[in-house]
Design a protein around this motif. Sequence first.
Motif, mmCIF file in Angstrom:
data_model
loop_
_atom_site.group_PDB
_atom_site.id
_atom_site.type_symbol
_atom_site.label_atom_id
_atom_site.label_comp_id
_atom_site.label_asym_id
_atom_site.label_seq_id
_atom_site.Cartn_x
_atom_site.Cartn_y
_atom_site.Cartn_z
ATOM 1 N N MET A 278 12.654 10.451 -4.850
ATOM 2 C CA MET A 278 11.412 10.731 -4.082
ATOM 3 C C MET A 278 11.955 11.934 -3.259
ATOM 4 N N SER A 279 11.461 12.926 -2.784
ATOM 5 C CA SER A 279 11.804 13.985 -1.428
ATOM 6 C C SER A 279 11.981 12.968 -0.636
ATOM 7 N N ASP A 280 12.792 13.930 0.453
ATOM 8 C CA ASP A 280 13.301 13.495 1.902
ATOM 9 C C ASP A 280 11.926 13.332 2.657
ATOM 10 N N SER A 281 10.698 14.246 2.696
ATOM 11 C CA SER A 281 9.542 14.706 3.163
ATOM 12 C C SER A 281 8.777 13.673 2.549
ATOM 13 N N GLU A 282 9.028 13.104 1.861
ATOM 14 C CA GLU A 282 7.830 11.100 1.405
ATOM 15 C C GLU A 282 8.459 10.162 2.353
ATOM 16 N N HIS A 283 8.252 9.590 2.811
ATOM 17 C CA HIS A 283 8.684 8.440 3.142
ATOM 18 C C HIS A 283 7.959 7.290 2.169
ATOM 19 N N ARG A 284 8.710 5.691 2.197
ATOM 20 C CA ARG A 284 8.417 5.091 1.143
ATOM 21 C C ARG A 284 7.330 3.926 1.763
ATOM 22 N N ARG A 285 5.965 3.668 1.218
ATOM 23 C CA ARG A 285 5.011 3.269 1.933
ATOM 24 C C ARG A 285 4.787 2.259 0.870
ATOM 25 N N ASP A 286 4.016 0.448 2.249
ATOM 26 C CA ASP A 286 4.141 -0.473 1.724
ATOM 27 C C ASP A 286 2.633 -0.548 2.655
ATOM 28 N N ALA A 287 2.486 -1.689 1.413
ATOM 29 C CA ALA A 287 0.645 -2.186 2.208
ATOM 30 C C ALA A 287 0.201 -3.396 1.383
ATOM 31 N N PHE A 288 -0.212 -4.133 2.945
ATOM 32 C CA PHE A 288 -0.238 -5.427 2.010
ATOM 33 C C PHE A 288 -2.267 -5.393 2.485
ATOM 34 N N GLN A 289 -3.166 -5.863 2.211
ATOM 35 C CA GLN A 289 -4.194 -6.373 2.860
ATOM 36 C C GLN A 289 -5.348 -7.717 1.863
ATOM 37 N N LEU A 290 -5.712 -8.340 3.226
ATOM 38 C CA LEU A 290 -6.361 -9.570 3.109
ATOM 39 C C LEU A 290 -7.360 -9.020 3.239
ATOM 40 N N SER A 291 -9.025 -9.858 1.947
ATOM 41 C CA SER A 291 -9.963 -8.502 2.334
ATOM 42 C C SER A 291 -11.181 -9.811 1.702
ATOM 43 N N ARG A 292 -12.022 -9.829 2.237
ATOM 44 C CA ARG A 292 -13.184 -10.698 1.816
ATOM 45 C C ARG A 292 -14.344 -9.716 0.781
ATOM 46 N N ASP A 293 -13.819 -8.873 0.544
ATOM 47 C CA ASP A 293 -14.482 -7.592 0.387
ATOM 48 C C ASP A 293 -13.910 -7.330 -1.155
ATOM 49 N N TRP A 294 -14.767 -7.055 -2.148
ATOM 50 C CA TRP A 294 -14.737 -6.753 -3.630
ATOM 51 C C TRP A 294 -13.780 -5.719 -3.514
ATOM 52 N N LEU A 295 -12.475 -6.458 -4.502
ATOM 53 C CA LEU A 295 -11.009 -5.002 -4.300
ATOM 54 C C LEU A 295 -11.115 -3.765 -5.590
ATOM 55 N N SER A 296 -10.659 -2.789 -4.457
ATOM 56 C CA SER A 296 -10.718 -1.690 -5.926
ATOM 57 C C SER A 296 -9.591 -1.113 -6.447
ATOM 58 N N VAL A 297 -8.957 -1.548 -7.749
ATOM 59 C CA VAL A 297 -8.016 -1.235 -8.451
ATOM 60 C C VAL A 297 -7.565 0.046 -8.427
ATOM 61 N N GLN A 298 -9.014 0.817 -8.276
ATOM 62 C CA GLN A 298 -8.427 2.499 -7.788
ATOM 63 C C GLN A 298 -7.666 2.778 -6.637
ATOM 64 N N GLU A 299 -8.051 2.429 -5.752
ATOM 65 C CA GLU A 299 -7.680 2.328 -4.142
ATOM 66 C C GLU A 299 -5.937 1.364 -4.129
ATOM 67 N N VAL A 300 -6.271 1.174 -4.846
ATOM 68 C CA VAL A 300 -4.602 0.175 -4.728
ATOM 69 C C VAL A 300 -3.774 1.196 -6.005
ATOM 70 N N VAL A 301 -4.053 2.028 -6.679
ATOM 71 C CA VAL A 301 -3.414 2.906 -7.566
ATOM 72 C C VAL A 301 -3.440 4.024 -6.538
ATOM 73 N N ASP A 302 -4.079 4.488 -6.179
ATOM 74 C CA ASP A 302 -4.443 5.785 -4.760
ATOM 75 C C ASP A 302 -2.991 5.253 -4.161
ATOM 76 N N ALA A 303 -2.733 4.073 -3.339
ATOM 77 C CA ALA A 303 -2.277 3.769 -2.189
ATOM 78 C C ALA A 303 -0.449 4.291 -2.380
ATOM 79 N N VAL A 304 -0.332 4.347 -4.295
ATOM 80 C CA VAL A 304 0.846 4.279 -4.418
ATOM 81 C C VAL A 304 1.538 5.671 -5.205
ATOM 82 N N GLY A 305 0.857 6.206 -5.831
ATOM 83 C CA GLY A 305 -0.079 7.411 -6.712
ATOM 84 C C GLY A 305 1.827 8.552 -5.468
#
Length: 167
Positions: free
Chosen positions: A1-28
């Motif tokens: 991982m490059s120095d300019s890119e920091h680690r990202r963690d995301a946790f979401q609780l939702s009453r809405d339908w879950l998007s697999v693509q949104e989760v995948v995009d968050a870790v790209g």
Amino acid sequence: MSDSEHRRDAFQLSRDWLSVQEVVDAVGSASCGAISVFIGTTREDELDGRKVTGLEYEAYEPMAQSEFTKLCADIRERWPTVAHICVHHRLGWVEVGQASVVMAISSPHRHDSQQAIQHCINQLKAKIPVWKKEVYDTQDGSWKENPECSWAAHSKQPQETSSTENV
């Protein structure tokens, strides 16, 4: 991982339908060649002649976020190359066939992300305060404990084992 890119963690609780693509995009990440994904869906089970029609989820949200932060630290200690972690979990009503949880973890190589994703789902079920109630076609329901939970009924019984056994 490059120095300019920091680690990202995301946790979401939702009453809405879950998007697999949104989760995948968050870790790209351009520095990661692997994204491992887990999708947990509500399955139709039969128990005592009743069919599960869905699950009702509840959570203690502030504690869930705190435990997720601890889980991310644990994952990074075990797999230092893990770059990004994202978990989305449903609350409320989840019909059979719908996703209850979607998680993704990225790393430079597949081995670490695959092991980390398995650990993540196991620890999520064991430590994150999210509870589920199975609802049956008879309109009654039953709250379920994950067997992984330290507070599950089976873990509260005295054990006749060596003190060196893993807890």
